[in-house]
Design a protein around this motif. Structure first.
Motif, short mmCIF file in Angstrom:
data_model
loop_
_atom_site.label_atom_id
_atom_site.label_comp_id
_atom_site.label_asym_id
_atom_site.label_seq_id
_atom_site.Cartn_x
_atom_site.Cartn_y
_atom_site.Cartn_z
N ARG A 1 36.86 55.02 4.46
CA ARG A 1 36.76 55.95 3.34
C ARG A 1 35.30 56.24 2.99
O ARG A 1 34.94 57.39 2.67
CB ARG A 1 37.51 55.38 2.13
CG ARG A 1 37.42 56.21 0.86
CD ARG A 1 37.99 57.60 1.05
NE ARG A 1 37.98 58.33 -0.22
CZ ARG A 1 37.99 59.65 -0.32
NH1 ARG A 1 38.03 60.40 0.77
NH2 ARG A 1 37.99 60.23 -1.50
N LEU B 1 46.86 53.58 10.31
CA LEU B 1 45.91 52.83 11.11
C LEU B 1 46.41 52.68 12.55
O LEU B 1 47.57 52.34 12.79
CB LEU B 1 45.67 51.44 10.50
CG LEU B 1 45.14 51.42 9.06
CD1 LEU B 1 44.89 49.98 8.62
CD2 LEU B 1 43.89 52.26 8.90
N THR C 1 43.47 56.83 11.26
CA THR C 1 42.19 56.11 11.33
C THR C 1 42.27 55.04 12.39
O THR C 1 43.21 54.24 12.41
CB THR C 1 41.86 55.47 9.96
OG1 THR C 1 41.73 56.50 8.97
CG2 THR C 1 40.57 54.67 10.03
N ARG D 1 39.68 49.87 5.83
CA ARG D 1 40.06 51.00 4.96
C ARG D 1 38.88 51.44 4.08
O ARG D 1 38.62 52.64 3.93
CB ARG D 1 41.24 50.59 4.07
CG ARG D 1 42.48 50.19 4.83
CD ARG D 1 43.55 49.64 3.91
NE ARG D 1 44.30 50.71 3.26
CZ ARG D 1 45.11 50.50 2.23
NH1 ARG D 1 45.25 49.28 1.71
NH2 ARG D 1 45.78 51.51 1.70
N LEU E 1 41.85 55.70 0.05
CA LEU E 1 41.79 54.87 1.26
C LEU E 1 42.86 55.30 2.25
O LEU E 1 43.95 55.74 1.86
CB LEU E 1 42.00 53.40 0.89
CG LEU E 1 41.08 52.81 -0.18
CD1 LEU E 1 41.40 51.34 -0.38
CD2 LEU E 1 39.62 52.99 0.21
#
Length: 415
Positions: free
Chosen positions: A331, A64, A14, A327, A58
């Protein structure tokens, strides 16, 4: 107990695109995420790392990937060293996570508009969106969440889009969920209302609730629930660093104070006398002291006073919340949730959407939201992912284009 990633999130990455990526908050976000991931420090202050958010699907902290925009050129490793020297980051942490800081720094692109920049709004939005798009493709992330952590800007006085709104428009153009952690205008500009709605993207904000207002959102309901009449509520903030310098501008300070005053009016049921004063004290660096003086009446008119002192580091208070929001919003995007996320009001002074003002009630709403994200956590994403930056699709499938002349949306290539 850490929140566990779902099968749909496990193994994916992400993106977190930070506006103000070389500032104190952003540097603490990147360094802190690396430190927690490596097991060097516990996730203190991270709401999403508590049991209430376990199994909500999450994205995991190691997944990340960071990048962003900034108008300054001080490299993140150097910025982290300065923060460590000021006691904001632990001694030795910048060298321990130097590789992660350097990797994030390589993904930071020049922001704007800078003095002498001749590009018009459309050109700036297109350039910023292209940066976000390129980051997503280059880093191979499933989606990118754009988070504004830049210094507070004055409220706009005309129809032109301020810098924060140019970045917000670029997030829409790139098909990315958006979080405004600052009091700046961002998506609140009238010209962006229609594009934001048409995009179908989740968004949250504005102005992170980290210190004085966090305390007010707890104490205000206490006075209301105990039927104690608040006569006046005054406050003073002493702070330095970039935020202190930015808030030395009266217009920027007014934008900041609006959220603080709104929390009191909402929790007490009506505005009360008193103001918040913000003083720039450069010697304090990233540390802040906030005093509150509350005059209230008790039974039979007895006059009483409550005084509070809050001393803390804004960057350390804000950074874990930025990670939480990235997060949660990522999600939500994965689950196909769209529009303003009022359920995230727990994190903000001036939340988007509808929701309560009391911190306790906001936390209840946040837990309910986690439940929505947790339902069918191992199912396929509801929206097919996205966020790789090819343009946010409106209802007719066209890319969203943003205009600052009040006409909102037009079909466009989203370049």
């Amino acid at each position: 107990m850490s929140a566990s990633p779902s099968a749909s999130s496990r193994g994916s990455r992400t993106g977190v695109w930070l506006i103000g990526a070389r500032g104190s908050v952003a540097t603490t976000v990147v360094a802190g995420c690396a430190a927690v991931t490596a097991g060097l420090h516990p996730p203190t202050g991270m709401v999403t790392e508590t049991p209430d958010f376990a199994d909500a699907g999450l994205p995991a902290l190691p997944s990340l990937v960071f990048g962003g925009h900034d108008t300054v050129d001080c490299p993140l490793p150097k910025r982290a060293e300065a923060l460590a020297a000021g006691g904001v980051l632990p001694h030795g942490l910048p060298s321990a996570v130097g590789a992660e800081l350097a990797a994030a720094d390589r993904e930071i692109r020049p922001g704007g508009p800078l003095p002498g920049d001749t590009r018009d709004e459309e050109e700036l939005i297109a350039a910023f969106a292209a940066d976000i798009t390129d980051f997503g493709r280059r880093s191979g992330v499933e989606r990118t969440v754009v988070v504004n952590v830049a210094s507070t800007e004055p409220a706009p006085t005309g129809g032109a889009l301020p810098a924060s709104s140019l970045y917000a428009a670029a997030a829409l153009r790139a098909g990315c969920p958006y979080v405004n952690f600052t009091p700046s205008t961002g998506l609140h500009h009238p010209a962006l209302a229609a594009p934001a709605e048409a995009s179908g993207l989740p968004h949250a904000g504005r102005d992170g609730k980290t210190g004085q207002t966090l305390l007010r959102s707890v104490l205000g309901p206490m006075f209301a629930q105990r039927a104690l009449a608040v006569r006046a509520w005054s406050g003073t903030n002493l702070l330095g660093g970039g935020d202190g310098a930015a808030l030395a501008d009266p217009a920027a300070a007014a934008a900041k104070n609006a959220g603080k005053e709104r929390v009191l009016a909402d929790t007490l049921g009506a505005p009360v006398e008193g103001e918040v004063h913000i003083d720039d004290v450069p010697a304090l660096g990233d540390w802040k002291t906030a005093w509150d003086h509350v005059a209230f009446d008790g039974f039979l008119g007895a006059r009483m006073i409550l005084q509070t002192t809050w001393q803390g580091c804004d960057s350390s208070l804000a950074a874990p919340l930025v990670l939480d929001l990235a997060r949660l919003v990522a999600r939500a995007h994965e689950r196909g949730v769209s529009g303003p996320l009022g359920e995230l009001g727990f994190f903000f002074k001036d939340p988007v959407g509808e929701g309560p003002s009391s911190l306790a009630e906001q936390y209840t709403e946040l837990k309910r939201f986690a439940g929505r994200l947790r339902d069918d956590a191992d199912a396929a994403p509801a929206d097919g992912g996205g966020g790789d930056g090819d343009g946010a699709a409106g209802e007719n499938g066209d890319a969203v284009a943003v205009r600052s002349d009040g006409r909102g949306v037009e079909g466009g290539a989203g370049r």
